[in-house]
Motif scaffolding. Structure first.
Motif, PDB file in Angstrom:
ATOM      1  N   GLU A   1      22.374 -40.089 -27.988  1.00  0.00           N
ATOM      2  CA  GLU A   1      21.379 -40.602 -27.050  1.00  0.00           C
ATOM      3  C   GLU A   1      19.975 -40.214 -27.528  1.00  0.00           C
ATOM      4  N   SER A   2      19.037 -41.128 -27.454  1.00  0.00           N
ATOM      5  CA  SER A   2      17.673 -40.835 -27.877  1.00  0.00           C
ATOM      6  C   SER A   2      16.999 -39.911 -26.868  1.00  0.00           C
ATOM      7  N   PHE A   3      15.877 -39.324 -27.279  1.00  0.00           N
ATOM      8  CA  PHE A   3      15.148 -38.460 -26.357  1.00  0.00           C
ATOM      9  C   PHE A   3      14.640 -39.263 -25.162  1.00  0.00           C
ATOM     10  N   ALA A   4      14.209 -40.487 -25.416  1.00  0.00           N
ATOM     11  CA  ALA A   4      13.768 -41.346 -24.312  1.00  0.00           C
ATOM     12  C   ALA A   4      14.934 -41.621 -23.367  1.00  0.00           C
ATOM     13  N   GLY A   5      16.110 -41.880 -23.947  1.00  0.00           N
ATOM     14  CA  GLY A   5      17.293 -42.120 -23.125  1.00  0.00           C
ATOM     15  C   GLY A   5      17.684 -40.891 -22.319  1.00  0.00           C
ATOM     16  N   LEU A   6      17.496 -39.718 -22.919  1.00  0.00           N
ATOM     17  CA  LEU A   6      17.796 -38.478 -22.207  1.00  0.00           C
ATOM     18  C   LEU A   6      16.883 -38.326 -20.986  1.00  0.00           C
ATOM     19  N   CYS A   7      15.611 -38.611 -21.178  1.00  0.00           N
ATOM     20  CA  CYS A   7      14.661 -38.523 -20.055  1.00  0.00           C
ATOM     21  C   CYS A   7      15.060 -39.485 -18.942  1.00  0.00           C
ATOM     22  N   GLU A   8      15.473 -40.688 -19.315  1.00  0.00           N
ATOM     23  CA  GLU A   8      15.881 -41.666 -18.315  1.00  0.00           C
ATOM     24  C   GLU A   8      17.130 -41.222 -17.571  1.00  0.00           C
ATOM     25  N   SER A   9      18.081 -40.651 -18.299  1.00  0.00           N
ATOM     26  CA  SER A   9      19.327 -40.242 -17.658  1.00  0.00           C
ATOM     27  C   SER A   9      19.121 -39.070 -16.701  1.00  0.00           C
ATOM     28  N   LEU A  10      18.058 -38.291 -16.914  1.00  0.00           N
ATOM     29  CA  LEU A  10      17.772 -37.153 -16.039  1.00  0.00           C
ATOM     30  C   LEU A  10      16.954 -37.541 -14.819  1.00  0.00           C
ATOM     31  N   PHE A  11      16.454 -38.773 -14.805  1.00  0.00           N
ATOM     32  CA  PHE A  11      15.531 -39.164 -13.731  1.00  0.00           C
ATOM     33  C   PHE A  11      16.199 -39.113 -12.356  1.00  0.00           C
ATOM     34  N   ALA A  12      17.473 -39.529 -12.272  1.00  0.00           N
ATOM     35  CA  ALA A  12      18.149 -39.574 -10.980  1.00  0.00           C
ATOM     36  C   ALA A  12      18.200 -38.208 -10.319  1.00  0.00           C
ATOM     37  N   ARG A  13      18.257 -37.143 -11.141  1.00  0.00           N
ATOM     38  CA  ARG A  13      18.358 -35.789 -10.583  1.00  0.00           C
ATOM     39  C   ARG A  13      17.005 -35.085 -10.513  1.00  0.00           C
ATOM     40  N   TYR A  14      16.144 -35.343 -11.503  1.00  0.00           N
ATOM     41  CA  TYR A  14      14.893 -34.587 -11.596  1.00  0.00           C
ATOM     42  C   TYR A  14      13.641 -35.407 -11.293  1.00  0.00           C
ATOM     43  N   ALA A  15      13.811 -36.693 -11.070  1.00  0.00           N
ATOM     44  CA  ALA A  15      12.689 -37.578 -10.715  1.00  0.00           C
ATOM     45  C   ALA A  15      11.543 -37.435 -11.722  1.00  0.00           C
ATOM     46  N   GLU A  16      10.314 -37.232 -11.228  1.00  0.00           N
ATOM     47  CA  GLU A  16       9.150 -37.184 -12.122  1.00  0.00           C
ATOM     48  C   GLU A  16       9.206 -36.003 -13.095  1.00  0.00           C
ATOM     49  N   GLN A  17      10.022 -35.010 -12.770  1.00  0.00           N
ATOM     50  CA  GLN A  17      10.128 -33.830 -13.635  1.00  0.00           C
ATOM     51  C   GLN A  17      11.125 -34.026 -14.781  1.00  0.00           C
ATOM     52  N   ALA A  18      11.762 -35.189 -14.849  1.00  0.00           N
ATOM     53  CA  ALA A  18      12.775 -35.426 -15.867  1.00  0.00           C
ATOM     54  C   ALA A  18      12.251 -35.228 -17.294  1.00  0.00           C
ATOM     55  N   PRO A  19      11.101 -35.837 -17.671  1.00  0.00           N
ATOM     56  CA  PRO A  19      10.605 -35.614 -19.036  1.00  0.00           C
ATOM     57  C   PRO A  19      10.310 -34.137 -19.316  1.00  0.00           C
ATOM     58  N   MET A  20       9.755 -33.430 -18.333  1.00  0.00           N
ATOM     59  CA  MET A  20       9.465 -32.021 -18.521  1.00  0.00           C
ATOM     60  C   MET A  20      10.751 -31.219 -18.719  1.00  0.00           C
ATOM     61  N   GLN A  21      11.781 -31.519 -17.901  1.00  0.00           N
ATOM     62  CA  GLN A  21      13.042 -30.797 -18.037  1.00  0.00           C
ATOM     63  C   GLN A  21      13.681 -31.079 -19.399  1.00  0.00           C
ATOM     64  N   ALA A  22      13.634 -32.342 -19.817  1.00  0.00           N
ATOM     65  CA  ALA A  22      14.182 -32.689 -21.132  1.00  0.00           C
ATOM     66  C   ALA A  22      13.435 -31.950 -22.240  1.00  0.00           C
ATOM     67  N   ALA A  23      12.117 -31.848 -22.113  1.00  0.00           N
ATOM     68  CA  ALA A  23      11.313 -31.163 -23.123  1.00  0.00           C
ATOM     69  C   ALA A  23      11.621 -29.669 -23.153  1.00  0.00           C
ATOM     70  N   VAL A  24      11.821 -29.071 -21.988  1.00  0.00           N
ATOM     71  CA  VAL A  24      12.143 -27.638 -21.914  1.00  0.00           C
ATOM     72  C   VAL A  24      13.468 -27.368 -22.611  1.00  0.00           C
TER      73      VAL A  24
ATOM     74  N   GLN B   1      14.272 -25.313 -26.272  1.00  0.00           N
ATOM     75  CA  GLN B   1      15.223 -24.215 -26.396  1.00  0.00           C
ATOM     76  C   GLN B   1      16.272 -24.523 -27.457  1.00  0.00           C
ATOM     77  N   TRP B   2      16.820 -25.737 -27.453  1.00  0.00           N
ATOM     78  CA  TRP B   2      17.834 -26.095 -28.439  1.00  0.00           C
ATOM     79  C   TRP B   2      17.283 -25.991 -29.861  1.00  0.00           C
ATOM     80  N   VAL B   3      16.039 -26.404 -30.019  1.00  0.00           N
ATOM     81  CA  VAL B   3      15.416 -26.333 -31.347  1.00  0.00           C
ATOM     82  C   VAL B   3      15.182 -24.879 -31.752  1.00  0.00           C
ATOM     83  N   SER B   4      14.688 -24.060 -30.823  1.00  0.00           N
ATOM     84  CA  SER B   4      14.426 -22.656 -31.156  1.00  0.00           C
ATOM     85  C   SER B   4      15.707 -21.914 -31.497  1.00  0.00           C
ATOM     86  N   GLU B   5      16.825 -22.373 -30.946  1.00  0.00           N
ATOM     87  CA  GLU B   5      18.111 -21.727 -31.222  1.00  0.00           C
ATOM     88  C   GLU B   5      18.796 -22.271 -32.477  1.00  0.00           C
TER      89      GLU B   5
END
Length: 259
Positions: free
Chosen positions: A222-245, A249-253
């Motif tokens: 899934e693309s990063f854009a797709g990830l943000c969209e899939s999180l929208f139902a649960r996180y609404a406007e905060q979806a892109p921020m949650q995906a970025a957070v 973390q995944w990158v730092s690890e």
């Protein structure tokens, strides 16, 4: 006896269960005044098994601590009888142990024992999995807007998913730290756990359900854009921020490689 026949006979004896050397092998060997041929062969026979048992103890220390030395050795010897080494490297010796436990132990011990063995084997797999260049914050700093939208990734080759039903991580950590094992308990809900290698060290951590679902989807293509969209139902406007957070973390690890 030809050399190849002698080698085959010696291998059959060393890998067999009986430590009594066969007469056809003894006829080909000459002992000394200090050590007869039969005693010398028995030493090799015992040393072979001792080495195999040592490898299994090294790969499954928590399992041994939980079962106790004697019960673990009984399990290991039964396993070696059913699954003798099939690879030139002892690194693969314990590969089938979690599977073997399923037919060797009955419930209620079966499920937690197999889960603990699977966790310990995951660390062995992670330790010498092939290398890969993980996605890094430095490489992402030059991303364009399109790069972010189209970004796809996969888990590094050393990563292994586990679904844990018991406090298996606590058992493993207690063994690692030389502490007494905590009582076995069943978790109220299944726990997603990742084991992987980063910067030459094996790492692990559990993931909350939302993060586990997001990472599985993202690592499956899934693309990063797709990830943000899939999180929208649960996180609404905060979806892109949650995906970025989570992505940070995944990158730092060192969990992701770019695809």
């Amino acid at each position: 006896m030809h050399l190849i026949a002698l080698q085959d006979a010696l291998q059959a004896y060393l890998t067999g269960e009986s430590n009594h050397p066969p007469s056809e092998l003894l006829e080909q060997l000459q002992g000394s005044a200090a050590l007869g041929a039969a005693d010398g062969l028995r030493i090799y026979h015992n040393a072979y098994r001792t080495r195999l048992l040592a490898v299994l103890r090294e790969d499954f220390p928590a399992l041994q601590q939980w079962l106790g030395v004697e019960s673990f050795e009984q399990l290991a010897l039964a396993y070696l009888s059913a699954w003798p080494p099939r690879h030139f490297s002892l690194r693969w010796l314990g590969e089938k142990l979690p599977e073997f436990i399923a037919g060797y132990v009955s419930e209620p011990q079966l499920s937690p024992l197999r889960e603990l063995a699977t966790l310990e084997w995951a660390f062995t797999l992670a330790f010498d999995a092939r290398d890969a260049d993980p996605l890094s914050a430095a490489s992402m700093s030059s991303f364009s807007a399109k790069d972010w939208i189209d970004l796809t990734a996969a888990l590094v080759p050393s990563a292994n998913w586990l679904q844990l039903q018991y406090n298996t991580l606590e058992l493993w950590k207690a063994t690692k730290e030389g502490e007494p094992l905590p009582p076995l308990t069943r978790l109220p809900d299944e726990c997603s756990c990742l084991v992987w290698r980063h910067d030459l060290l094996c790492r692990y951590r559990s993931l909350e359900p939302d993060e586990a679902t997001a990472l599985r989807s993202f690592a499956a293509g899934e693309s990063f854009a797709g990830l943000c969209e899939s999180l929208f139902a649960r996180y609404a406007e905060q979806a892109p921020m949650q995906a970025a957070v989570w992505l940070r973390q995944w990158v730092s690890e060192g969990l992701l490689t770019r695809t």
